[in-house]
Design a protein around this motif. Structure first.
Motif, short mmCIF file in Angstrom:
data_model
loop_
_atom_site.label_atom_id
_atom_site.label_comp_id
_atom_site.label_asym_id
_atom_site.label_seq_id
_atom_site.Cartn_x
_atom_site.Cartn_y
_atom_site.Cartn_z
N GLY A 1 0.81 -1.22 0.00
CA GLY A 1 0.00 0.00 0.00
C GLY A 1 0.85 1.27 0.00
O GLY A 1 2.05 1.24 0.25
N ALA A 2 0.16 2.41 -0.29
CA ALA A 2 0.80 3.73 -0.13
C ALA A 2 0.13 4.46 1.02
O ALA A 2 0.78 5.08 1.85
N SER A 3 -1.20 4.37 1.09
CA SER A 3 -1.91 5.00 2.21
C SER A 3 -2.13 3.91 3.26
O SER A 3 -3.25 3.51 3.55
N GLU B 1 -15.75 4.86 2.32
CA GLU B 1 -14.65 4.18 3.01
C GLU B 1 -13.80 5.20 3.75
O GLU B 1 -13.52 6.28 3.20
N GLU C 1 -3.45 3.63 -9.30
CA GLU C 1 -4.35 2.50 -9.54
C GLU C 1 -5.07 2.60 -10.88
O GLU C 1 -6.08 1.93 -11.09
N LYS D 1 -7.93 -6.95 3.04
CA LYS D 1 -6.66 -6.90 2.29
C LYS D 1 -5.72 -7.92 2.90
O LYS D 1 -5.24 -7.73 4.03
N ARG E 1 -4.10 -3.57 -3.50
CA ARG E 1 -3.38 -2.43 -2.95
C ARG E 1 -2.98 -1.51 -4.10
O ARG E 1 -3.04 -1.89 -5.26
N SER E 2 -2.52 -0.31 -3.75
CA SER E 2 -2.10 0.60 -4.82
C SER E 2 -0.83 0.09 -5.51
O SER E 2 -0.63 0.33 -6.69
N LYS F 1 -12.51 -4.74 -4.89
CA LYS F 1 -11.97 -3.43 -5.29
C LYS F 1 -10.53 -3.65 -5.75
O LYS F 1 -9.71 -4.21 -5.02
N ASP G 1 -11.28 0.62 6.33
CA ASP G 1 -10.02 0.11 5.75
C ASP G 1 -8.92 0.37 6.77
O ASP G 1 -8.57 -0.51 7.57
N ASP H 1 -13.52 6.56 -1.45
CA ASP H 1 -12.52 6.20 -0.44
C ASP H 1 -11.89 7.53 -0.01
O ASP H 1 -11.09 8.11 -0.75
N HIS I 1 -2.34 8.52 -3.90
CA HIS I 1 -2.22 7.79 -5.16
C HIS I 1 -2.01 8.70 -6.36
O HIS I 1 -1.83 8.23 -7.48
N GLN J 1 -9.10 10.28 -1.54
CA GLN J 1 -8.24 9.39 -2.33
C GLN J 1 -8.89 8.91 -3.63
O GLN J 1 -8.24 8.91 -4.67
C1 2PG Z 1 -6.99 1.79 -0.19
C2 2PG Z 1 -5.90 1.16 -1.03
C3 2PG Z 1 -6.41 0.72 -2.38
P1 2PG Z 1 -3.39 1.61 -0.59
O1 2PG Z 1 -6.76 2.79 0.51
O2 2PG Z 1 -8.10 1.27 -0.14
O3 2PG Z 1 -7.10 1.75 -3.04
O4 2PG Z 1 -4.81 2.04 -1.17
O5 2PG Z 1 -3.07 0.29 -1.13
O6 2PG Z 1 -2.44 2.69 -1.02
O7 2PG Z 1 -3.55 1.59 0.92
#
Ligand code: 2PG
Ligand code: MG
Length: 423
Positions: A39-41, A288, A208, A340, A369-370, A391, A315, A245, A157, A165
């Motif tokens: 992930g990034a976030s 979300e 994404e 996830k 994930r991103s 998703k 999330d 989200d 993202h 997001q």
């Molecule tokens: C989210 C995910 C996927 P990331 O926040 O739901 O969109 O992002 O993988 O960066 O946490």
């Protein structure tokens, strides 16, 4: 059938960052490989992926993001435990817990444990002559999940082009997954054309695969997506609805929710009111992370006033973690959970979280994930677990389309039913 070899190695994800792959070879000569997303976030309560910053493995060309420690843990600690053992996902996961009993898998690295757990899932399904989806679903018709798909992206993202997001769409009126996907592609293409007409650069693709555009308010961004839906001839509400989200942890400073791009700040109670207005004024059926990962009281306040049919999806709040889910159930803080696998670290315990959510009438959305890769096991898990929703990001980028294409494959080749959890 037994495990004859386990090998970990480093590969690249869709952002060009290193990630972990694990390959399990069985005594019949077959090899089963899985690569983990990232992930990034990321939420602070997620299982811990090991990166090499500050370790003897640190590689300056990868800015410390290499994963050789996690790879070494697979090759030096996990492999010797598993080789010669029977292939069985449950046994493999219990060995991984035995080797690293920490809650967050920080000793071995959740990226190491998940890579092995996933490749063990694929190998176990193979040993029973089944696909991964069939291994979990047994002989029942496969239940294809409803997709939730990015049209616009901001936040972590897309260089914070919007504060929130993602703005996504859910094609609730589609009769099949195949039809659903065609609607989504049409809306995304229309949004790209409209973005260009408004003078914005639309070839800036977010992590994404969504479009990275700027708007003077969240409402304007929602209206833009609504008009893209209408312009392709689909009915908003009946056929396609919006999902957000918000990823609010990213712009909460502990006291205020700061929407920097539009220059507004809200206290938690003001933000609860704002989110309530936003979700009633826009055709939003799922929201979300509208509040920060530890701001439980805002989640609870919003649950009290939100319409029962609005999906309030945790999330960063829940991080696919049983304890946090139990807390949310007890406190009535959400009514849906993002699932996830890499937030959790093991396939079997990810499934346990999903089962606990379902037993308590939470909707479940299996999520990529991103930072992704070409694997499609996520589509098998979402289908085999009858999650109801999935998703994956947008419809641009083969790391995204690998998952959509797997669902198209199920619909074309197996007995299936397309699920609509919003009915
Ligand atoms: C989210 C995910 C996927 P990331 O926040 O739901 O969109 O992002 O993988 O960066 O946490
Ligand atoms: Mg999220």
């Amino acid at each position: 059938m037994k495990i004859s070899k386990v090998i970990g190695y480093q590969v690249l994800d869709s952002r060009g960052r290193p990630t972990v792959a694990a390959a399990i070879t069985l005594t019949d000569g077959s090899t089963h490989t899985a690569r983990v997303p990232s992930g990034a976030s990321t939420g602070k309560h997620e299982a811990k992926e090991l990166r090499d910053t500050g370790s003897k493995y640190s590689d300056k060309f990868y800015s410390g993001l290499s994963v050789q420690q996690a790879v070494a843990n697979i090759n030096e600690k996990i492999a010797p435990r598993l080789v010669e053992e029977q292939i069985d996902l449950n046994l493999v996961d219990s060995q991984l817990i035995d080797l690293d009993p920490s809650e967050d898998h920080s000793a071995l690295g959740a990226n190491a444990t998940l890579a092995v757990s996933l490749s063990a899932s694929l190998a176990t399904a193979h040993s029973q002559n089944k696909s991964l989806a069939r291994y979990f679903a047994a002989d029942a018709p496969l239940l294809i999940p409803m997709p939730m798909v990015n049209i616009l992206s901001g936040g972590a993202h897309a260089n914070r082009s919007m504060d929130i997001q993602d703005i996504l769409i859910i094609p609730t009126g589609a009769k099949t997954f195949t039809q659903a996907l065609s609607w989504i592609v049409a809306v995304r293409e229309m949004a790209a054309v409209m973005g260009k007409e408004s003078g914005q650069v639309t070839n800036l693709i977010a992590d994404e695969g969504g479009l990275s555009l700027t708007f003077s308010s969240i409402e304007k961004a929602c209206e833009f997506v609504v008009s893209a839906i209408e312009k392709v001839g689909l009915q908003v509400g009946n056929q396609v609805s919006l999902a957000l989200d918000v990823a609010a942890t990213q712009f909460y400073d502990g006291e205020k929710y700061n929407l920097a791009t539009i220059g507004k700040s809200y206290s938690p109670s003001e933000f609860v009111k704002y989110i309530s207005q936003l979700t009633s004024n826009q055709p939003i059926i799922s929201i979300e992370d509208p509040f920060a990962e530890d701001d439980w009281s805002s989640w609870q306040q919003f649950m009290e006033i939100a319409p029962a049919k609005l999906q309030l999806l945790g999330d960063d709040l829940l991080t696919t973690n049983l304890e946090r889910l139990d807390k949310a159930i007890a406190n009535k803080s959400a009514n849906a959970i993002l699932i996830k696998p890499n937030q959790n670290g093991l396939v079997t315990s990810t499934l346990n979280v999903l089962k606990q959510a379902r037993a308590n009438n939470f909707n479940t959305v299996v999520s990529a994930r991103s930072g992704e890769n070409e694997d499609s096991w996520l589509a098998d898990l979402a289908t085999g677990w009858s999650a109801g929703q999935i998703k994956v990001g947008s419809t641009h980028g083969s790391e995204r389309n690998a998952k959509w294409n797997r669902l198209l494959e199920f619909e074309a080749t197996e007995e299936t039913r397309f699920i609509n959890p919003f009915n």
